[in-house]
Design a protein around this motif. Sequence first.
Motif, PDB file in Angstrom:
ATOM      1  N   PRO A  42       0.819  -1.216   0.000  1.00 60.01           N
ATOM      2  CA  PRO A  42       0.000   0.000   0.000  1.00 60.01           C
ATOM      3  C   PRO A  42       0.858   1.274   0.000  1.00 60.01           C
ATOM      4  CG  PRO A  42      -0.790  -1.574   1.627  1.00 60.01           C
ATOM      5  CD  PRO A  42       0.532  -2.075   1.162  1.00 60.01           C
ATOM      6  N   GLN A  43       0.454   2.238  -0.808  1.00 60.20           N
ATOM      7  CA  GLN A  43       1.131   3.528  -0.893  1.00 60.20           C
ATOM      8  C   GLN A  43       0.079   4.623  -0.804  1.00 60.20           C
ATOM      9  OE1 GLN A  43       4.445   3.739  -1.099  1.00 60.20           O
ATOM     10  NE2 GLN A  43       4.902   1.580  -1.538  1.00 60.20           N
ATOM     11  N   ARG A  44       0.338   5.629   0.021  1.00 66.41           N
ATOM     12  CA  ARG A  44      -0.610   6.725   0.234  1.00 66.41           C
ATOM     13  C   ARG A  44      -0.265   7.890  -0.681  1.00 66.41           C
ATOM     14  NH1 ARG A  44      -5.482   6.318   2.839  1.00 66.41           N
ATOM     15  NH2 ARG A  44      -5.887   7.980   4.353  1.00 66.41           N
ATOM     16  N   ILE A  45      -1.259   8.412  -1.398  1.00 66.43           N
ATOM     17  CA  ILE A  45      -1.099   9.652  -2.150  1.00 66.43           C
ATOM     18  C   ILE A  45      -2.260  10.570  -1.778  1.00 66.43           C
ATOM     19  CG2 ILE A  45       0.114   8.532  -4.054  1.00 66.43           C
ATOM     20  CD1 ILE A  45      -2.486   8.769  -5.688  1.00 66.43           C
ATOM     21  N   LEU A  46      -2.110  11.867  -2.053  1.00 63.56           N
ATOM     22  CA  LEU A  46      -3.147  12.845  -1.732  1.00 63.56           C
ATOM     23  C   LEU A  46      -3.469  13.676  -2.968  1.00 63.56           C
ATOM     24  CD1 LEU A  46      -1.628  14.239   1.607  1.00 63.56           C
ATOM     25  CD2 LEU A  46      -3.201  12.306   1.358  1.00 63.56           C
ATOM     26  N   VAL A  47      -4.743  13.967  -3.157  1.00 62.80           N
ATOM     27  CA  VAL A  47      -5.161  14.956  -4.145  1.00 62.80           C
ATOM     28  C   VAL A  47      -5.505  16.223  -3.382  1.00 62.80           C
ATOM     29  CG1 VAL A  47      -6.827  15.563  -5.929  1.00 62.80           C
ATOM     30  CG2 VAL A  47      -6.014  13.200  -5.734  1.00 62.80           C
ATOM     31  N   LEU A  48      -4.835  17.322  -3.712  1.00 62.85           N
ATOM     32  CA  LEU A  48      -5.037  18.604  -3.034  1.00 62.85           C
ATOM     33  C   LEU A  48      -5.806  19.528  -3.973  1.00 62.85           C
ATOM     34  CD1 LEU A  48      -1.389  19.058  -1.686  1.00 62.85           C
ATOM     35  CD2 LEU A  48      -3.278  17.772  -0.655  1.00 62.85           C
ATOM     36  N   SER A  49      -6.822  20.192  -3.451  1.00 62.39           N
ATOM     37  CA  SER A  49      -7.727  20.962  -4.305  1.00 62.39           C
ATOM     38  C   SER A  49      -7.918  22.387  -3.826  1.00 62.39           C
ATOM     39  CB  SER A  49      -9.108  20.289  -4.344  1.00 62.39           C
ATOM     40  OG  SER A  49      -9.036  18.942  -4.709  1.00 62.39           O
ATOM     41  N   ASN A  50      -8.187  23.267  -4.793  1.00 60.91           N
ATOM     42  CA  ASN A  50      -8.786  24.566  -4.502  1.00 60.91           C
ATOM     43  C   ASN A  50      -9.985  24.705  -5.434  1.00 60.91           C
ATOM     44  OD1 ASN A  50      -7.984  25.727  -7.004  1.00 60.91           O
ATOM     45  ND2 ASN A  50      -6.030  26.423  -6.157  1.00 60.91           N
ATOM     46  N   PRO A  51     -10.680  25.807  -5.512  1.00 63.90           N
ATOM     47  CA  PRO A  51     -11.898  25.861  -6.319  1.00 63.90           C
ATOM     48  C   PRO A  51     -11.709  25.550  -7.801  1.00 63.90           C
ATOM     49  CG  PRO A  51     -11.913  27.642  -4.751  1.00 63.90           C
ATOM     50  CD  PRO A  51     -10.570  26.996  -4.625  1.00 63.90           C
ATOM     51  N   ILE A  52     -10.497  25.723  -8.362  1.00 67.63           N
ATOM     52  CA  ILE A  52     -10.330  25.497  -9.797  1.00 67.63           C
ATOM     53  C   ILE A  52      -9.163  24.584 -10.153  1.00 67.63           C
ATOM     54  CG2 ILE A  52     -11.379  27.728 -10.400  1.00 67.63           C
ATOM     55  CD1 ILE A  52      -8.506  28.774 -10.925  1.00 67.63           C
ATOM     56  N   HIS A  53      -8.390  24.131  -9.182  1.00 71.54           N
ATOM     57  CA  HIS A  53      -7.149  23.422  -9.506  1.00 71.54           C
ATOM     58  C   HIS A  53      -6.908  22.253  -8.551  1.00 71.54           C
ATOM     59  CE1 HIS A  53      -2.993  22.945 -10.911  1.00 71.54           C
ATOM     60  NE2 HIS A  53      -2.647  22.847  -9.644  1.00 71.54           N
ATOM     61  N   THR A  54      -6.241  21.215  -9.077  1.00 72.36           N
ATOM     62  CA  THR A  54      -5.848  20.077  -8.254  1.00 72.36           C
ATOM     63  C   THR A  54      -4.363  19.768  -8.424  1.00 72.36           C
ATOM     64  OG1 THR A  54      -6.612  18.621 -10.041  1.00 72.36           O
ATOM     65  CG2 THR A  54      -8.075  18.898  -8.136  1.00 72.36           C
ATOM     66  N   ASP A  55      -3.746  19.280  -7.351  1.00 74.33           N
ATOM     67  CA  ASP A  55      -2.371  18.802  -7.345  1.00 74.33           C
ATOM     68  C   ASP A  55      -2.348  17.385  -6.786  1.00 74.33           C
ATOM     69  OD1 ASP A  55      -0.962  21.196  -8.210  1.00 74.33           O
ATOM     70  OD2 ASP A  55      -1.419  22.045  -6.238  1.00 74.33           O
ATOM     71  N   ILE A  56      -1.232  16.697  -7.009  1.00 75.40           N
ATOM     72  CA  ILE A  56      -1.022  15.371  -6.439  1.00 75.40           C
ATOM     73  C   ILE A  56       0.182  15.431  -5.509  1.00 75.40           C
ATOM     74  CG2 ILE A  56      -0.445  12.966  -6.923  1.00 75.40           C
ATOM     75  CD1 ILE A  56      -1.816  13.296  -9.637  1.00 75.40           C
ATOM     76  N   ALA A  57      -0.006  14.995  -4.264  1.00 71.57           N
ATOM     77  CA  ALA A  57       1.077  14.968  -3.281  1.00 71.57           C
ATOM     78  C   ALA A  57       1.517  13.524  -3.056  1.00 71.57           C
ATOM     79  CB  ALA A  57       0.623  15.589  -1.959  1.00 71.57           C
ATOM     80  N   ILE A  58       2.840  13.312  -3.081  1.00 69.42           N
ATOM     81  CA  ILE A  58       3.409  11.983  -2.900  1.00 69.42           C
ATOM     82  C   ILE A  58       4.406  12.043  -1.754  1.00 69.42           C
ATOM     83  CG2 ILE A  58       4.720  10.120  -4.000  1.00 69.42           C
ATOM     84  CD1 ILE A  58       3.639  11.152  -6.681  1.00 69.42           C
ATOM     85  N   LYS A  59       4.343  11.049  -0.894  1.00 66.90           N
ATOM     86  CA  LYS A  59       5.193  11.014   0.296  1.00 66.90           C
ATOM     87  C   LYS A  59       6.662  10.918  -0.097  1.00 66.90           C
ATOM     88  CE  LYS A  59       4.976  10.793   4.890  1.00 66.90           C
ATOM     89  NZ  LYS A  59       4.276  11.785   5.715  1.00 66.90           N
ATOM     90  N   LEU A  60       7.478  11.801   0.481  1.00 67.62           N
ATOM     91  CA  LEU A  60       8.906  11.776   0.207  1.00 67.62           C
ATOM     92  C   LEU A  60       9.560  10.572   0.874  1.00 67.62           C
ATOM     93  CD1 LEU A  60       9.999  15.512   0.471  1.00 67.62           C
ATOM     94  CD2 LEU A  60      10.539  13.983  -1.427  1.00 67.62           C
ATOM     95  N   ASP A  61      10.331   9.821   0.105  1.00 69.50           N
ATOM     96  CA  ASP A  61      11.139   8.728   0.635  1.00 69.50           C
ATOM     97  C   ASP A  61      12.381   8.622  -0.245  1.00 69.50           C
ATOM     98  OD1 ASP A  61      10.492   7.315  -1.713  1.00 69.50           O
ATOM     99  OD2 ASP A  61       8.937   6.139  -0.745  1.00 69.50           O
ATOM    100  N   PRO A  62      13.353   7.792   0.113  1.00 68.86           N
ATOM    101  CA  PRO A  62      14.595   7.714  -0.679  1.00 68.86           C
ATOM    102  C   PRO A  62      14.364   7.348  -2.139  1.00 68.86           C
ATOM    103  CG  PRO A  62      14.910   6.688   1.463  1.00 68.86           C
ATOM    104  CD  PRO A  62      13.451   7.004   1.359  1.00 68.86           C
TER     105      PRO A  62
END
Length: 243
Positions: A42-62
Amino acid sequence: MKKLLAGLLGLILLFVIAGAVGTFIPVPFATEPLSNRIEPTPQRILVLSNPIHTDIAIKLDPYLIADFGFLEEAGIQLQHPDAQWLIFGWGGRSFYLETPTWADLKPLPVLRALTVDQSVMHVDLAGAIDETQDWVTPLTIDNEELRYLLEFIGASFARTDGKVKAVGSYGEFDRFFEANGSFNALFGCNTWTAEALRMAGLKTGLWNPLPQSLALSLRLFNPDNTSEALTEALKLPHNPASF
């Protein structure tokens, strides 16, 4: 003037209808069963949003630092002791670079965003992110799906002689880079996010031009992956600031 207004209202109505229809058509139609994959982790990712835009956040590791080590040459501090997440977004160069806040909104970047513009990748760092916030959509994928996601993100950077080119920033911890593809009103930042998530084995709507439609399609077509956080994501959220 009346014909112009009628035409404009017609285009807006067509956009709304297309967005609604696109949200409820799942893509891809079928996915490979998880049991066919080798030792999924299992790997956790996040979708970050504002009213018009989205980003993808990925956990930092080596492993992530090794894959995107080329960003350090441009000033992204991947080894920063407070950095926990690496955030990726794709969008129109003019609107992205010239509109760090709503107070900076200008007519020309908006016009380019509604027509055709060059694209850029935006890369940012973040510390701890509260996954219960309404602008955060947590998702779980496996290690193989994460690899496909990272390959898609990496391929979104334009390269000259194998190197990426930084073209600006909002502050100390982020950078913009030249990207592949052209930005327009039909295929913009949220459709890029949706395509990236599909590469990670998730289902989205056929066309998701807005963060709210993307969040809804994720909730509809990935019921075992999503949670009540997606209900909150349908609201008008806010993007996090860098640490």
